[in-house]
Design a protein around this motif. Sequence first.
Motif, PDB file in Angstrom:
ATOM      1  N   ASP A  66       0.833  -1.193   0.000  1.00 21.44           N
ATOM      2  CA  ASP A  66       0.000   0.000   0.000  1.00 21.44           C
ATOM      3  C   ASP A  66       0.877   1.255   0.000  1.00 21.44           C
ATOM      4  O   ASP A  66       1.822   1.349   0.779  1.00 21.44           O
ATOM      5  CB  ASP A  66      -0.911  -0.014   1.238  1.00 21.44           C
ATOM      6  N   GLY A  67       0.579   2.189  -0.883  1.00 23.24           N
ATOM      7  CA  GLY A  67       1.303   3.445  -0.929  1.00 23.24           C
ATOM      8  C   GLY A  67       2.390   3.515  -1.982  1.00 23.24           C
ATOM      9  O   GLY A  67       2.901   4.598  -2.275  1.00 23.24           O
ATOM     10  N   TYR A  68       2.753   2.376  -2.576  1.00 24.01           N
ATOM     11  CA  TYR A  68       3.771   2.355  -3.629  1.00 24.01           C
ATOM     12  C   TYR A  68       3.218   3.063  -4.868  1.00 24.01           C
ATOM     13  O   TYR A  68       2.088   2.807  -5.281  1.00 24.01           O
ATOM     14  CB  TYR A  68       4.135   0.911  -3.976  1.00 24.01           C
ATOM     15  N   ILE A  69       4.020   3.934  -5.479  1.00 21.89           N
ATOM     16  CA  ILE A  69       3.601   4.612  -6.707  1.00 21.89           C
ATOM     17  C   ILE A  69       4.469   4.184  -7.891  1.00 21.89           C
ATOM     18  O   ILE A  69       3.964   3.719  -8.900  1.00 21.89           O
ATOM     19  CB  ILE A  69       3.606   6.147  -6.535  1.00 21.89           C
ATOM     20  N   SER A  70       5.796   4.340  -7.760  1.00 19.02           N
ATOM     21  CA  SER A  70       6.673   3.968  -8.880  1.00 19.02           C
ATOM     22  C   SER A  70       8.120   3.880  -8.404  1.00 19.02           C
ATOM     23  O   SER A  70       8.452   4.333  -7.315  1.00 19.02           O
ATOM     24  CB  SER A  70       6.581   5.010 -10.003  1.00 19.02           C
ATOM     25  N   THR A  71       8.962   3.316  -9.268  1.00 20.06           N
ATOM     26  CA  THR A  71      10.395   3.274  -8.984  1.00 20.06           C
ATOM     27  C   THR A  71      11.173   3.230 -10.293  1.00 20.06           C
ATOM     28  O   THR A  71      10.661   2.759 -11.313  1.00 20.06           O
ATOM     29  CB  THR A  71      10.777   2.074  -8.092  1.00 20.06           C
ATOM     30  N   VAL A 128      15.354   5.483  -7.392  1.00 16.06           N
ATOM     31  CA  VAL A 128      14.487   6.616  -7.085  1.00 16.06           C
ATOM     32  C   VAL A 128      13.057   6.090  -7.135  1.00 16.06           C
ATOM     33  O   VAL A 128      12.600   5.623  -8.180  1.00 16.06           O
ATOM     34  CB  VAL A 128      14.685   7.773  -8.098  1.00 16.06           C
ATOM     35  N   ALA A 129      12.365   6.143  -6.004  1.00 11.41           N
ATOM     36  CA  ALA A 129      11.002   5.616  -5.916  1.00 11.41           C
ATOM     37  C   ALA A 129      10.083   6.663  -5.317  1.00 11.41           C
ATOM     38  O   ALA A 129      10.506   7.481  -4.501  1.00 11.41           O
ATOM     39  CB  ALA A 129      10.983   4.346  -5.047  1.00 11.41           C
ATOM     40  N   VAL A 130       8.828   6.616  -5.719  1.00  7.18           N
ATOM     41  CA  VAL A 130       7.825   7.543  -5.206  1.00  7.18           C
ATOM     42  C   VAL A 130       6.827   6.757  -4.359  1.00  7.18           C
ATOM     43  O   VAL A 130       6.341   5.707  -4.776  1.00  7.18           O
ATOM     44  CB  VAL A 130       7.103   8.275  -6.361  1.00  7.18           C
ATOM     45  N   TRP A 131       6.541   7.309  -3.181  1.00  8.00           N
ATOM     46  CA  TRP A 131       5.604   6.701  -2.237  1.00  8.00           C
ATOM     47  C   TRP A 131       4.551   7.726  -1.821  1.00  8.00           C
ATOM     48  O   TRP A 131       4.831   8.916  -1.762  1.00  8.00           O
ATOM     49  CB  TRP A 131       6.358   6.204  -0.990  1.00  8.00           C
ATOM     50  N   ASP A 156       3.687   5.051   4.748  1.00  4.66           N
ATOM     51  CA  ASP A 156       3.504   3.898   3.859  1.00  4.66           C
ATOM     52  C   ASP A 156       4.845   3.243   3.542  1.00  4.66           C
ATOM     53  O   ASP A 156       4.968   2.017   3.560  1.00  4.66           O
ATOM     54  CB  ASP A 156       2.843   4.322   2.542  1.00  4.66           C
ATOM     55  N   PHE A 157       5.860   4.063   3.252  1.00  8.76           N
ATOM     56  CA  PHE A 157       7.184   3.531   2.935  1.00  8.76           C
ATOM     57  C   PHE A 157       7.752   2.750   4.124  1.00  8.76           C
ATOM     58  O   PHE A 157       8.252   1.637   3.962  1.00  8.76           O
ATOM     59  CB  PHE A 157       8.139   4.661   2.542  1.00  8.76           C
ATOM     60  N   LYS A 158       7.666   3.332   5.314  1.00  7.43           N
ATOM     61  CA  LYS A 158       8.224   2.672   6.502  1.00  7.43           C
ATOM     62  C   LYS A 158       7.518   1.352   6.782  1.00  7.43           C
ATOM     63  O   LYS A 158       8.162   0.341   7.104  1.00  7.43           O
ATOM     64  CB  LYS A 158       8.135   3.609   7.705  1.00  7.43           C
ATOM     65  N   LYS A 159       6.202   1.322   6.647  1.00  9.64           N
ATOM     66  CA  LYS A 159       5.452   0.084   6.876  1.00  9.64           C
ATOM     67  C   LYS A 159       5.821  -0.972   5.828  1.00  9.64           C
ATOM     68  O   LYS A 159       6.051  -2.132   6.156  1.00  9.64           O
ATOM     69  CB  LYS A 159       3.951   0.373   6.839  1.00  9.64           C
ATOM     70  N   ALA A 160       5.904  -0.547   4.569  1.00  6.05           N
ATOM     71  CA  ALA A 160       6.226  -1.480   3.483  1.00  6.05           C
ATOM     72  C   ALA A 160       7.618  -2.076   3.647  1.00  6.05           C
ATOM     73  O   ALA A 160       7.818  -3.273   3.446  1.00  6.05           O
ATOM     74  CB  ALA A 160       6.103  -0.765   2.137  1.00  6.05           C
ATOM     75  N   THR A 161       8.591  -1.241   4.002  1.00  4.85           N
ATOM     76  CA  THR A 161       9.958  -1.757   4.144  1.00  4.85           C
ATOM     77  C   THR A 161      10.101  -2.644   5.382  1.00  4.85           C
ATOM     78  O   THR A 161      10.886  -3.586   5.368  1.00  4.85           O
ATOM     79  CB  THR A 161      10.995  -0.622   4.144  1.00  4.85           C
ATOM     80  N   ALA A 162       9.337  -2.351   6.418  1.00  4.24           N
ATOM     81  CA  ALA A 162       9.342  -3.249   7.589  1.00  4.24           C
ATOM     82  C   ALA A 162       8.770  -4.610   7.187  1.00  4.24           C
ATOM     83  O   ALA A 162       9.324  -5.661   7.572  1.00  4.24           O
ATOM     84  CB  ALA A 162       8.542  -2.641   8.732  1.00  4.24           C
ATOM     85  N   ASN A 163       7.696  -4.612   6.408  1.00  3.03           N
ATOM     86  CA  ASN A 163       7.126  -5.873   5.904  1.00  3.03           C
ATOM     87  C   ASN A 163       8.123  -6.612   5.034  1.00  3.03           C
ATOM     88  O   ASN A 163       8.251  -7.837   5.113  1.00  3.03           O
ATOM     89  CB  ASN A 163       5.847  -5.605   5.093  1.00  3.03           C
ATOM     90  N   MET A 164       8.847  -5.866   4.200  1.00  2.36           N
ATOM     91  CA  MET A 164       9.834  -6.479   3.307  1.00  2.36           C
ATOM     92  C   MET A 164      10.961  -7.131   4.119  1.00  2.36           C
ATOM     93  O   MET A 164      11.364  -8.265   3.828  1.00  2.36           O
ATOM     94  CB  MET A 164      10.410  -5.438   2.352  1.00  2.36           C
ATOM     95  N   ARG A 165      11.478  -6.415   5.107  1.00  2.00           N
ATOM     96  CA  ARG A 165      12.567  -6.980   5.913  1.00  2.00           C
ATOM     97  C   ARG A 165      12.122  -8.247   6.642  1.00  2.00           C
ATOM     98  O   ARG A 165      12.896  -9.191   6.777  1.00  2.00           O
ATOM     99  CB  ARG A 165      13.094  -5.953   6.910  1.00  2.00           C
ATOM    100  N   ALA A 166      10.875  -8.287   7.090  1.00  2.00           N
ATOM    101  CA  ALA A 166      10.363  -9.468   7.788  1.00  2.00           C
ATOM    102  C   ALA A 166      10.132 -10.631   6.818  1.00  2.00           C
ATOM    103  O   ALA A 166      10.306 -11.791   7.191  1.00  2.00           O
ATOM    104  CB  ALA A 166       9.061  -9.125   8.513  1.00  2.00           C
ATOM    105  N   THR A 167       9.783 -10.307   5.578  1.00  2.00           N
ATOM    106  CA  THR A 167       9.451 -11.337   4.591  1.00  2.00           C
ATOM    107  C   THR A 167      10.667 -11.812   3.801  1.00  2.00           C
ATOM    108  O   THR A 167      10.819 -13.007   3.545  1.00  2.00           O
ATOM    109  CB  THR A 167       8.379 -10.800   3.609  1.00  2.00           C
TER     110      THR A 167
END
Length: 130
Positions: A67-72, A89-92, A97-108
């Motif tokens: 959620d919140g990802y726009i482009s990279t 270079v990514a847009v959020w 949203d970025f912090k939540k997404a990257t926390a999910n990524m690190r856990a996954t």
Amino acid sequence: MKKVIKNAALTLLAGVALTACATKPTTAVQQTSNQVVLINTFEVPKGKEQAALASWQKSRDFLKTQDGYISTRLHRNPNPNGKFHLINVAVWRSAEDFKKATANMRATLKDNAVEGVVFTPDLYQVIESD
């Protein structure tokens, strides 16, 4: 050799300055959203380029679903001696949203790190644009 490189760099800078003067002026951007831009630089040791790219692609594929990802966009430095081999270079939608997404990524994606690759991410807001 150093003098040739220095002269080439000065010529390039002069060209950039002239181009900047010839283009329309930038205008301030009114901040109407919480949108942020991630700029993430990567120092990649020789021989680790393909592994770094594969790691980035795996991360990108995961983050695109969040959620919140726009482009990279991933940029590669054509100078093999440049400090940063890759720049992402990514847009959020927002920093949250970025912090939540990257926390999910690190856990996954716990096994996605590439030995020796140093990355330096930070979030920015656009304040001027042309």
